[in-house]
Design a protein around this motif. Structure first.
Motif, PDB file in Angstrom:
ATOM      1  N   THR A 162     111.704  64.525 109.160  1.00  0.00           N
ATOM      2  CA  THR A 162     112.746  63.512 108.661  1.00  0.00           C
ATOM      3  C   THR A 162     111.966  62.850 107.517  1.00  0.00           C
ATOM      4  OG1 THR A 162     114.012  63.646 110.569  1.00  0.00           O
ATOM      5  CG2 THR A 162     114.303  61.751 108.616  1.00  0.00           C
ATOM      6  N   TYR A 163     111.154  62.356 107.823  1.00  0.00           N
ATOM      7  CA  TYR A 163     110.643  61.321 106.765  1.00  0.00           C
ATOM      8  C   TYR A 163     109.284  61.732 105.902  1.00  0.00           C
ATOM      9  CZ  TYR A 163     113.735  58.109 109.318  1.00  0.00           C
ATOM     10  OH  TYR A 163     114.884  57.420 110.078  1.00  0.00           O
ATOM     11  N   THR A 164     109.572  62.482 104.949  1.00  0.00           N
ATOM     12  CA  THR A 164     108.578  63.055 104.243  1.00  0.00           C
ATOM     13  C   THR A 164     108.915  62.700 102.457  1.00  0.00           C
ATOM     14  OG1 THR A 164     109.925  64.982 103.558  1.00  0.00           O
ATOM     15  CG2 THR A 164     108.516  65.053 105.442  1.00  0.00           C
ATOM     16  N   ALA A 165     107.891  62.886 101.754  1.00  0.00           N
ATOM     17  CA  ALA A 165     108.164  62.276 100.203  1.00  0.00           C
ATOM     18  C   ALA A 165     109.009  63.529  99.771  1.00  0.00           C
ATOM     19  CB  ALA A 165     106.789  62.743  99.556  1.00  0.00           C
ATOM     20  N   GLU A 166     109.175  64.766 100.354  1.00  0.00           N
ATOM     21  CA  GLU A 166     109.893  65.798  99.935  1.00  0.00           C
ATOM     22  C   GLU A 166     111.579  65.262 100.201  1.00  0.00           C
ATOM     23  OE1 GLU A 166     105.996  66.803  99.866  1.00  0.00           O
ATOM     24  OE2 GLU A 166     107.374  66.458 101.753  1.00  0.00           O
ATOM     25  N   VAL A 167     111.777  64.703 101.342  1.00  0.00           N
ATOM     26  CA  VAL A 167     113.100  64.538 101.714  1.00  0.00           C
ATOM     27  C   VAL A 167     113.535  63.145 100.678  1.00  0.00           C
ATOM     28  CG1 VAL A 167     114.705  63.679 103.393  1.00  0.00           C
ATOM     29  CG2 VAL A 167     112.992  65.396 103.704  1.00  0.00           C
ATOM     30  N   TYR A 168     112.541  62.142 100.575  1.00  0.00           N
ATOM     31  CA  TYR A 168     112.956  60.870  99.952  1.00  0.00           C
ATOM     32  C   TYR A 168     112.003  60.975  98.522  1.00  0.00           C
ATOM     33  CZ  TYR A 168     114.680  59.692 104.220  1.00  0.00           C
ATOM     34  OH  TYR A 168     115.685  59.681 105.606  1.00  0.00           O
ATOM     35  N   ARG A 169     112.680  61.745  97.900  1.00  0.00           N
ATOM     36  CA  ARG A 169     111.903  62.286  96.461  1.00  0.00           C
ATOM     37  C   ARG A 169     112.457  61.541  95.355  1.00  0.00           C
ATOM     38  NH1 ARG A 169     115.348  65.867  98.088  1.00  0.00           N
ATOM     39  NH2 ARG A 169     117.106  66.652  96.597  1.00  0.00           N
ATOM     40  N   ASN A 170     113.300  60.781  95.533  1.00  0.00           N
ATOM     41  CA  ASN A 170     114.029  59.967  94.363  1.00  0.00           C
ATOM     42  C   ASN A 170     113.671  58.711  93.996  1.00  0.00           C
ATOM     43  OD1 ASN A 170     116.142  62.286  93.675  1.00  0.00           O
ATOM     44  ND2 ASN A 170     117.052  61.703  95.381  1.00  0.00           N
ATOM     45  N   ALA A 171     112.641  58.511  94.317  1.00  0.00           N
ATOM     46  CA  ALA A 171     111.724  57.165  94.058  1.00  0.00           C
ATOM     47  C   ALA A 171     111.806  56.805  92.667  1.00  0.00           C
ATOM     48  CB  ALA A 171     110.287  57.005  94.451  1.00  0.00           C
ATOM     49  N   ARG A 172     112.032  55.133  92.529  1.00  0.00           N
ATOM     50  CA  ARG A 172     111.890  54.836  90.738  1.00  0.00           C
ATOM     51  C   ARG A 172     110.318  55.393  90.431  1.00  0.00           C
ATOM     52  NH1 ARG A 172     114.959  50.439  93.296  1.00  0.00           N
ATOM     53  NH2 ARG A 172     116.901  49.903  91.775  1.00  0.00           N
ATOM     54  N   PRO A 173     110.279  55.601  88.986  1.00  0.00           N
ATOM     55  CA  PRO A 173     109.114  55.854  88.261  1.00  0.00           C
ATOM     56  C   PRO A 173     108.167  54.682  88.683  1.00  0.00           C
ATOM     57  CG  PRO A 173     110.927  56.135  86.920  1.00  0.00           C
ATOM     58  CD  PRO A 173     111.661  55.509  87.988  1.00  0.00           C
ATOM     59  N   GLY A 174     106.863  55.202  89.049  1.00  0.00           N
ATOM     60  CA  GLY A 174     105.920  54.368  89.385  1.00  0.00           C
ATOM     61  C   GLY A 174     105.779  54.046  91.005  1.00  0.00           C
TER      62      GLY A 174
END
Length: 486
Positions: A78-90
């Motif tokens: 569940t908790y992967t950078a691919e799933v939570y990929r919409n992080a703000r720039p930076g």
């Protein structure tokens, strides 16, 4: 770990037994028989963990009947950078819930915890993505299927549908108030064409939708025959998954367990801040839990006066922070249960009074229903209210001073948080959504459109599939039965 109903008339059950359901058979909400405790040594050990490993450590205290190897695999899926990929720039997407310092002066520190990096750009993804994987896991074990029936004021619906689309053995029937979500929220849900997703637009407000979900859940014969489950925050697994980011926020904002933090939480249905209450009961060093409401200020009224007074549909305002346009906070019952010393008979009587008289009064004044309001401070709760002019001004101010665009609900949180700062105690505001979901107000505040993550550029132009229905329980039952074949 066993779970009991707040109403006291249902047998204790395991985590796996209550996972796929919502309300207990007696109409109450599930809570653990006692809150597991977290030691200082555990907090120290958790400081260096990834989000997935932290989630495993927290959740294994509650899901004691799921093999630890299976639970660990689920949280790491569940908790992967691919799933939570919409992080703000930076931002580092691998952090999952990064912190942003907004203000720091005179001993005060105001921090934003980003919770909206998931696939639907809202904090609901933090729990819903895990719930989808848990549901699929449990159904595979049981060789069963599930018809999820839920209600949304905007973000729960899309988070649930994106988490459940394509899942084996799962259909989703989601109610939402017709024409009362933002254009982005509406498109995000109604544009899904997956055959296991059914969107029902109800002619009414969110509370009408929520009442229909509860009515169906209380019809045990229909619920069992149609294999009905829920993803609303009345579902215990949904709430407990949210407990994790309180621990993450605390650990990221402090260097020692001697420090405390406070949280301000945009609040409508009380699910998000209820997770903070649970974290505090587990021993997390939380100073204050501040509920920030919009014009629909049922919770603010209670935490100021001790009077819980629900509003009728006609009295519920349609605002520019629509996910909080709620006048009957379902999860509030969990906190009241603790406030009453877990007296299920008293709790059932009070919530019966909500149905008959529209509320109850715990202020201790003559003629009131009790004096428990005096104990609220022991649980750290405070509150405040924000209106449209406040949120527009706050969005503009945060952007001008810090270069960060926030959504309307988060703006309500920041406005109220500023009123509850304590020197030496970091105040963390829980982000609700990315601003793209509420572009109409962002344009009003900033004079331009909100930035959109890749893939969401023209979502409003996509074909939409939904069914309009009156707030009629019999009609929605017929609709569910017709589309399940059960």
């Amino acid at each position: 770990m066993q779970y009991i109903s707040t109403r006291g008339q249902a047998p204790a059950q395991s985590f796996s037994h209550i996972l796929l359901g919502g309300l207990a058979p007696d109409g109450g909400l599930y809570l653990p028989t006692e809150y597991p405790q977290v030691s200082g040594a555990e907090l120290d050990a958790w400081r260096k963990l990834s989000y997935a490993d932290l989630a495993f450590e927290v959740l294994k205290k509650f899901a004691t009947d799921i093999p630890e190897a299976d639970l660990k695999a689920l949280v790491h899926k569940t908790y992967t950078a691919e799933v939570y990929r919409n992080a703000r720039p930076g931002d580092d997407a691998a952090q999952i819930t990064p912190l942003h310092v907004l203000e720091q002066s005179d001993g005060n520190k105001l921090v934003l915890q980003a919770l909206s990096n998931g696939p639907t750009l809202a904090f609901k993804d933090m729990a819903m993505q895990l719930l989808g994987n848990l549901f699929e896991y449990a159904l595979d074990k049981q060789h069963a299927e599930l018809n999820i029936f839920g209600a949304t004021s905007g973000d729960t619906g899309s988070a649930a549908e994106y988490a459940m689309r394509g899942k084996r053995g799962i259909r989703v029937f989601m109610l939402s108030p017709h024409k009362k979500m933002s254009a982005f929220q509406t498109a995000q849900m109604f544009s899904l064409q997956d055959p296991n997703i059914f969107n029902i637009a109800v002619e009414g407000v969110f509370d009408d939708c929520q009442d229909m979900v509860k009515a169906v859940s209380n019809d045990l014969e229909f619920k069992n025959r149609q294999k009905i489950g829920t993803v609303n925050s009345i579902n215990w697994a949904r709430v407990v998954a949210q407990v994790v980011y309180y621990f993450r926020g605390y650990l990221a904002a402090t260097t020692s367990n001697e420090q405390k933090v406070s949280f301000t939480v945009p609040s409508g249905n009380f699910g998000n801040i209820c997770a903070g209450h649970i974290a505090r009961m587990m021993g997390l060093p939380i100073d204050k839990l501040v509920a920030a409401t919009n014009e629909n200020d049922v919770l603010d009224e209670f935490f100021r006066t001790g009077v819980y007074r629900v509003r009728k549909s006609a009295e519920t305002y349609h605002t520019s922070s629509p996910s909080m346009d709620i006048s009957k906070a379902s999860n509030f019952e969990r906190f009241v249960f603790d406030l009453l010393g877990r007296d299920s008979a008293r709790l059932a009587a009070l919530f019966k009074k909500v149905e008959t008289d529209g509320g109850f009064d715990l202020s201790g004044k003559p003629g009131s229903d009790g004096d428990e309001f005096a104990k609220v401070a022991q649980y750290g709760f405070q509150s405040g209210k924000s209106v449209h002019a406040d949120r527009v001004a706050t969005i503009r101010d945060v952007h001008e001073k810090h270069g960060i665009a926030i959504d309307t609900h988060t703006a309500d949180g920041v406005k109220v948080a500023r009123e509850h700062l304590t020197p030496g105690v970091t105040m963390i505001v829980l982000e609700t959504a990315l601003p793209a979901k509420f572009n109409e107000t962002i344009r009003e505040a900033l004079g331009r459109d909100a930035e959109r993550p890749a893939g969401f550029e023209n979502i409003e132009a996509l074909p939409q599939r939904f069914h309009v229905m009156k707030a009629d329980v019999a009609q929605v039952k017929q609709y569910i039965a017709a589309h399940t074949g059960l």
